[in-house]
Scaffold this active site. Structure first.
Site, PDB file in Angstrom:
ATOM      1  N   GLU A 188      43.400  -1.948 -32.025  1.00 45.40           N
ATOM      2  CA  GLU A 188      42.157  -2.151 -31.286  1.00 45.40           C
ATOM      3  C   GLU A 188      42.559  -2.356 -29.834  1.00 45.40           C
ATOM      4  O   GLU A 188      43.331  -3.279 -29.541  1.00 45.40           O
ATOM      5  CB  GLU A 188      41.467  -3.393 -31.856  1.00 45.40           C
ATOM      6  N   CYS A 247      37.249  -7.986 -25.639  1.00 41.27           N
ATOM      7  CA  CYS A 247      37.277  -6.529 -25.481  1.00 41.27           C
ATOM      8  C   CYS A 247      35.879  -5.967 -25.675  1.00 41.27           C
ATOM      9  O   CYS A 247      35.592  -4.854 -25.280  1.00 41.27           O
ATOM     10  CB  CYS A 247      38.317  -5.860 -26.363  1.00 41.27           C
TER      11      CYS A 247
HETATM   12  C1  UN1 Z   1      37.563  -8.841 -29.057  1.00 39.55           C
HETATM   13  O1  UN1 Z   1      36.984  -9.113 -28.018  1.00 39.55           O
HETATM   14  O2  UN1 Z   1      38.798  -8.667 -29.054  1.00 39.55           O
HETATM   15  O3  UN1 Z   1      32.000  -8.667 -31.236  1.00 39.55           O
HETATM   16  C2  UN1 Z   1      36.855  -8.786 -30.356  1.00 39.55           C
HETATM   17  C3  UN1 Z   1      32.629  -9.601 -30.742  1.00 39.55           C
HETATM   18  C4  UN1 Z   1      33.605 -10.335 -31.589  1.00 39.55           C
HETATM   19  C5  UN1 Z   1      34.914  -9.615 -31.635  1.00 39.55           C
HETATM   20  C6  UN1 Z   1      35.488  -9.340 -30.282  1.00 39.55           C
HETATM   21  N1  UN1 Z   1      33.094 -10.445 -32.912  1.00 39.55           N
HETATM   22  O4  UN1 Z   1      32.454  -9.961 -29.594  1.00 39.55           O
END
Ligand code: UN1
Length: 539
Positions: free
Chosen positions: A305, A339
């Protein structure tokens, strides 16, 4: 088999009118953690044994620099030891009945529940999240454990059987499709072997748990490396290790190793004894790892990811208040260090002024400071490096575009990197519209026609999340069809692009944000940790 239910801790407290209890549990946990957990010395755990290295890493809270703990600066040598322990443990662990592994993960669920507020308190101190984000993250970890357990059961351990009936005719020499004897065919998905799990600082509880559960429950063994250098989240990593072990994951099947990516992470990538890597982090690191493995002719399973530059489109047909709330939460919650964060917003010309003025009001209302306090919305940035990124990006915005709000550091009376949420206006071609910054800076663009908004939204290398605010059916359909993103949200007031809920919104990146195109909290997540085998036995 139980039907999957999200943990939803905060929601259940408020809905019962008992928010005070939620706060009390968190605040008591903070005190307990300060008294009993912080400031200790911890080893690396290989094959169930605690090991100490020659050098140490001191983890400090980004809130005020308090020492969270002293950890080991593991070396390549330690990584090699952990890999061979995981390799040796594979035969037994992969040979256990899948229902047994599910039982162990359910035990882990109970341990996570028991220690929920304590882990959330450590998490807030460790990476600066608010209590709401932290408890929500522990819930997310529990959800991953439960969801993947349900998936193992629903798929009966991912083994199917089929057969080819015997033919009444025989041939003297075979060919493709030749009639023959009966064949009984078993089609299992089988674990690869050893997985390196390389976790990020921003969701060190949920993402570490999710990736590790994916690997373990399918029968792989794991070498787990929490974020250990600039951004340290080794203490929650250790708690996860302890809970997995207490839940019943045998020694060697799950190993915990801290140390720099250049030594420990690198060994996981280049070792032929590591069969797969589950990684969440930056695109640069993800790509570099895959390149390095391929250069050595190693075909590992990579489940990666790799960030985002997530857009939100606000049409003149939107409910502007919903859009303002959703964009502000998505861009500035946890200081934009997700992210999934919204880092670009495209607003239709005719509503730009109203949207911007309301958004700035909202940004001004966010409390910045100690995230252990109930009223704080934005805590500190994770590190000095993140602060430097914020500052240089704001300089860049000033010289190449316009700063509409923010950009300054904030004196919170604490030793940490506290900054204002920032709104900047730059051209589509500006690199601030393309590069993932991982700080609370939102770039604004405008559009006249909806097509133009879609084109701009898609005009980046990433493709993780995307948001739209519009009540117009045609625009909603168009957005759904065209958005190049794995997670798409429409008219969501709580957040434009963040806050995916396990089992509900699957979470995976398209384009430069991922590799396999399959998300977490999804029915297609677990198969990625296994290779398929068809075993035909002729009578
Ligand atoms: C991330 O920011 O690495 O949807 C994952 C979201 C969280 C996951 C984020 N459940 O913001």
């Amino acid at each position: 088999m139980s039907s999957f239910q999200n943990e939803s801790t905060y929601r259940s407290y408020v809905e019962r009118g008992n928010e005070a209890e939620f706060d009390k549990l968190f605040e008591e946990a903070v005190e307990r953690v300060k008294r009993e957990v912080l400031g200790k010395k911890h080893g690396i755990f290989i094959n169930g044994k605690e090991i100490f290295a020659n050098e140490e890493l001191v983890e400090r809270s980004p809130i005020d620099g308090a020492v969270m703990g002293t950890f080991q600066k593991g070396t390549q040598e330690h990584a090699m030891q952990a890999i061979s322990a995981a390799k040796a443990a594979f035969e037994n662990w992969s040979g256990t009945d899948y229902r047994e592994r599910v039982k162990i993960m359910r035990n882990a669920v109970e341990l996570f529940r028991k220690h929920k507020f304590e882990i959330a308190a450590i998490l807030s101190m460790e990476n600066g999240k608010s209590r709401y984000e932290s408890v929500g993250e522990v819930d997310e970890a529990i959800d991953f454990l439960n969801y993947y357990s349900d998936e193992m059961l629903r798929n009966k351990g991912f083994v199917r059987k089929t057969r080819i009936g015997a033919s009444s005719k025989q041939v003297t020499a075979g060919f493709q499709g030749a009639p023959g004897n009966e064949e009984r065919i078993t089609l299992p998905l089988r674990p690869y072997g050893v997985f390196g799990v390389i976790a990020p600082f921003n969701f060190p509880v949920s993402i570490s748990t999710g990736m590790s559960t994916g690997a373990l429950i399918t029968g792989n063994t794991v070498v787990f490396k929490p974020s250990s250098t600039d951004n340290m989240t080794m203490l929650t990593g250790l708690k996860i290790y302890e809970m997995f072990r207490e839940a019943g994951v045998p020694e060697g099947a799950f190993n915990y190793i801290t140390g720099p990516g250049s030594e420990v992470g690198n060994e996981l990538v280049v070792s032929p004894d590591v069969n797969g890597i589950a990684f969440t982090g930056s695109r640069a690191t993800g790509l570099e790892m895959m390149k390095r493995a391929l250069e050595l002719n190693l075909t590992k399973a990579f489940i990666v990811e790799m960030g985002g530059k997530n857009p939100t489109i606000v049409s003149k047909k939107a409910d502007i208040n919903d859009a303002v709330d959703g964009v502000a939460s998505a861009a500035f919650g946890f200081d934009g260090q997700k992210c999934s964060a919204c880092s670009r917003v495209y607003v239709q010309d005719s509503i730009k002024e109203e949207f911007v003025s309301k958004l700035i009001d909202k940004m001004r209302s966010f409390k910045i400071g100690d995230p252990l306090k109930k009223e704080t919305y934005m805590g500190p940035l994770i590190s000095q490096k993140a602060l430097d990124k914020y500052k240089t990006s704001m300089e860049e915005a000033k010289s190449t575009g316009k700063v509409l709000y923010g950009g300054n550091t904030v004196n919170a009376g604490l030793q940490g990197a506290y900054v204002e949420p920032a709104l900047i206006e730059v051209e589509q071609s500006n690199k601030l519209m393309h590069e993932e910054l991982f700080v609370p800076i939102l770039a604004l663009g405008t559009f006249k026609k909806f097509d133009e908004a879609l084109q701009k939204a898609n005009d980046v290398e990433f493709g993780l999340t995307a948001g739209l605010y519009s009540k117009n059916r045609k625009e909603m359909t168009e957005f759904t069809r065209q958005a190049q993103a794995g997670v798409v949200y429409i008219n969501r007031r709580t957040s434009a692009t963040t806050g995916a809920i396990v089992g509900m919104h699957t979470f995976g990146g398209w384009k430069g944000s991922g590799l396999t195109g399959k998300g977490t909290g999804s029915r297609y997540y677990l198969p990625q940790f296994m290779h398929e085998q068809s075993v035909a036995v002729a009578k």
